[in-house]
Design a protein around this motif. Structure first.
Motif, PDB file in Angstrom:
ATOM      1  N   LEU A 168      12.467 -71.975 -50.508  1.00 15.51           N
ATOM      2  CA  LEU A 168      12.000 -72.802 -51.615  1.00 15.51           C
ATOM      3  C   LEU A 168      11.990 -74.263 -51.196  1.00 15.51           C
ATOM      4  N   ARG A 169      10.909 -74.947 -51.533  1.00 12.95           N
ATOM      5  CA  ARG A 169      10.836 -76.395 -51.324  1.00 12.95           C
ATOM      6  C   ARG A 169      10.928 -77.077 -52.683  1.00 12.95           C
ATOM      7  N   PRO A 170      11.862 -77.986 -52.850  1.00  9.89           N
ATOM      8  CA  PRO A 170      11.991 -78.662 -54.132  1.00  9.89           C
ATOM      9  C   PRO A 170      10.954 -79.762 -54.305  1.00  9.89           C
ATOM     10  N   LEU A 171      10.867 -80.263 -55.523  1.00 12.56           N
ATOM     11  CA  LEU A 171      10.097 -81.462 -55.810  1.00 12.56           C
ATOM     12  C   LEU A 171      10.986 -82.681 -55.609  1.00 12.56           C
ATOM     13  N   GLU A 172      10.392 -83.754 -55.110  1.00 13.25           N
ATOM     14  CA  GLU A 172      11.085 -85.035 -55.037  1.00 13.25           C
ATOM     15  C   GLU A 172      10.602 -85.913 -56.187  1.00 13.25           C
ATOM     16  N   MET A 173      11.532 -86.416 -56.983  1.00 20.87           N
ATOM     17  CA  MET A 173      11.196 -87.289 -58.106  1.00 20.87           C
ATOM     18  C   MET A 173      11.744 -88.683 -57.850  1.00 20.87           C
ATOM     19  N   THR A 174      10.886 -89.675 -58.049  1.00 20.63           N
ATOM     20  CA  THR A 174      11.321 -91.067 -58.075  1.00 20.63           C
ATOM     21  C   THR A 174      10.955 -91.626 -59.440  1.00 20.63           C
ATOM     22  N   ALA A 175      11.968 -92.002 -60.215  1.00 14.25           N
ATOM     23  CA  ALA A 175      11.759 -92.505 -61.571  1.00 14.25           C
ATOM     24  C   ALA A 175      12.160 -93.976 -61.634  1.00 14.25           C
ATOM     25  N   VAL A 176      11.277 -94.795 -62.166  1.00 14.50           N
ATOM     26  CA  VAL A 176      11.556 -96.217 -62.362  1.00 14.50           C
ATOM     27  C   VAL A 176      11.825 -96.452 -63.843  1.00 14.50           C
TER      28      VAL A 176
ATOM     29  N   ARG B 164       6.386 -85.408 -55.896  1.00 15.00           N
ATOM     30  CA  ARG B 164       5.701 -84.750 -54.775  1.00 15.00           C
ATOM     31  C   ARG B 164       6.573 -83.613 -54.266  1.00 15.00           C
ATOM     32  N   SER B 165       5.936 -82.615 -53.678  1.00 12.26           N
ATOM     33  CA  SER B 165       6.688 -81.531 -53.059  1.00 12.26           C
ATOM     34  C   SER B 165       7.350 -82.042 -51.789  1.00 12.26           C
ATOM     35  N   SER B 166       8.630 -81.734 -51.625  1.00 11.11           N
ATOM     36  CA  SER B 166       9.379 -82.261 -50.488  1.00 11.11           C
ATOM     37  C   SER B 166       8.960 -81.591 -49.187  1.00 11.11           C
ATOM     38  N   GLN B 167       8.796 -82.389 -48.157  1.00  9.49           N
ATOM     39  CA  GLN B 167       8.574 -81.871 -46.812  1.00  9.49           C
ATOM     40  C   GLN B 167       9.839 -81.956 -45.964  1.00  9.49           C
ATOM     41  N   ARG B 168      10.868 -82.592 -46.502  1.00  7.97           N
ATOM     42  CA  ARG B 168      12.115 -82.790 -45.748  1.00  7.97           C
ATOM     43  C   ARG B 168      13.198 -81.802 -46.149  1.00  7.97           C
ATOM     44  N   HIS B 169      13.103 -81.273 -47.370  1.00  2.00           N
ATOM     45  CA  HIS B 169      14.174 -80.423 -47.884  1.00  2.00           C
ATOM     46  C   HIS B 169      13.651 -79.011 -48.142  1.00  2.00           C
ATOM     47  N   SER B 170      14.482 -78.034 -47.883  1.00  2.00           N
ATOM     48  CA  SER B 170      14.180 -76.654 -48.248  1.00  2.00           C
ATOM     49  C   SER B 170      15.490 -75.886 -48.351  1.00  2.00           C
ATOM     50  N   VAL B 171      15.474 -74.799 -49.109  1.00  2.00           N
ATOM     51  CA  VAL B 171      16.635 -73.921 -49.217  1.00  2.00           C
ATOM     52  C   VAL B 171      16.151 -72.477 -49.066  1.00  2.00           C
TER      53      VAL B 171
END
Length: 255
Positions: free
Chosen positions: A93-101, A227-234
């Motif tokens: 599984l690849r998580p989503l990366e969220m950046t919230a301002v 965005r879908s993460s390209q750096r993290h997966s489980v």
């Protein structure tokens, strides 16, 4: 048959503590960083908590259901665990990366294995602008909220909001409105996983909005980039007869 080093983790569910003690007595206990596999005992909420806490270790996770909801879990059985682990099928599984301002200017980063959701904080409907890869796609969405779901999370909140169920490994994500008022006919979109989604909150003073990545909530946001993460997966492990891909497929035929 070699005994893998297992890190057992249990939720607060009444049955989890008893199962945790029994499994540790039978197989021993290791810290997650030193284990070959993590065994999570609980429901889907506890599985997500485990992934957020220990996903960066890169250890596969085998869940057993001892909670109210267990879509990401295998059935609980106290016996035959080593054999089940050896026969288990992996699902990456690849998580989503969220950046919230936020309105104060703070920038908050978080991961979501199920979904990122934006929700109105008051009785006033949210007014949102949607940009995909820095291009305007919807100038004004009047709604209770909107969410972005991974394939693994598409059967959860996303499906309840009438979003699509996504096949595992399809490299797409779902963008689903929650109670859209304008435009009435817009039902969301299926997007490539590498799409950058920018959600801007219009009139945040009058119509405040919160953003949640799985269970991590950020209040009074003005902009959220997903965005879908390209750096993290489980990697989750499933019994062959209960693999995640088959479960997602079966969800589409429930009546």
């Amino acid at each position: 048959m070699n005994q893998p080093r297992i890190a057992f983790l249990g939720s607060r569910h009444p049955g989890a503590a008893q199962a945790l003690a029994s499994l540790i007595a039978a197989h021993g206990q290791h810290e997650p960083a030193d284990a070959d596999v993590i065994c999570a005992l609980g429901g889907d909420g506890f599985m997500l908590q485990t992934l957020h806490r220990h996903g960066s270790l890169g250890k596969p996770v085998f869940g057993m259901k001892l909670g109210s909801v267990g879509f990401l879990m295998n059935q609980y059985r106290g016996e035959g665990l080593v054999e089940r682990l050896q026969a288990a099928e992996p699902a990456m599984l690849r998580p989503l990366e969220m950046t919230a301002v936020t309105e104060s200017g703070a920038s908050v980063h978080s991961l979501a294995y199920n979904e990122v959701s934006l929700l109105r904080q008051t009785r006033q409907a949210a007014h949102l602008r949607i940009q995909l890869n820095e291009r305007d796609k919807l100038e004004l969405l009047v709604c209770d909220g909107i969410l972005v779901a991974t394939p693994a999370g598409s059967t959860a909140y996303n499906f309840s909001a009438h979003g699509p169920i996504l096949p595992l490994g399809s490299s797409v994500i779902a963008l689903t409105p929650i109670a859209a008022f304008r435009p009435r006919r817009w039902r969301g979109a299926i997007l490539r996983a590498d799409t950058e989604i920018r959600l801007q909150v219009l009139d945040p003073d009058k119509r405040p909005v919160s953003a949640t990545a799985d269970s991590h909530e950020v209040r009074e946001v003005v902009e959220v980039v997903i965005r879908s993460s390209q750096r993290h997966s489980v990697t989750l492990l499933f019994d062959p007869e209960h693999n995640l891909e088959e479960r997602i497929l079966n969800e589409q035929f429930l009546t």
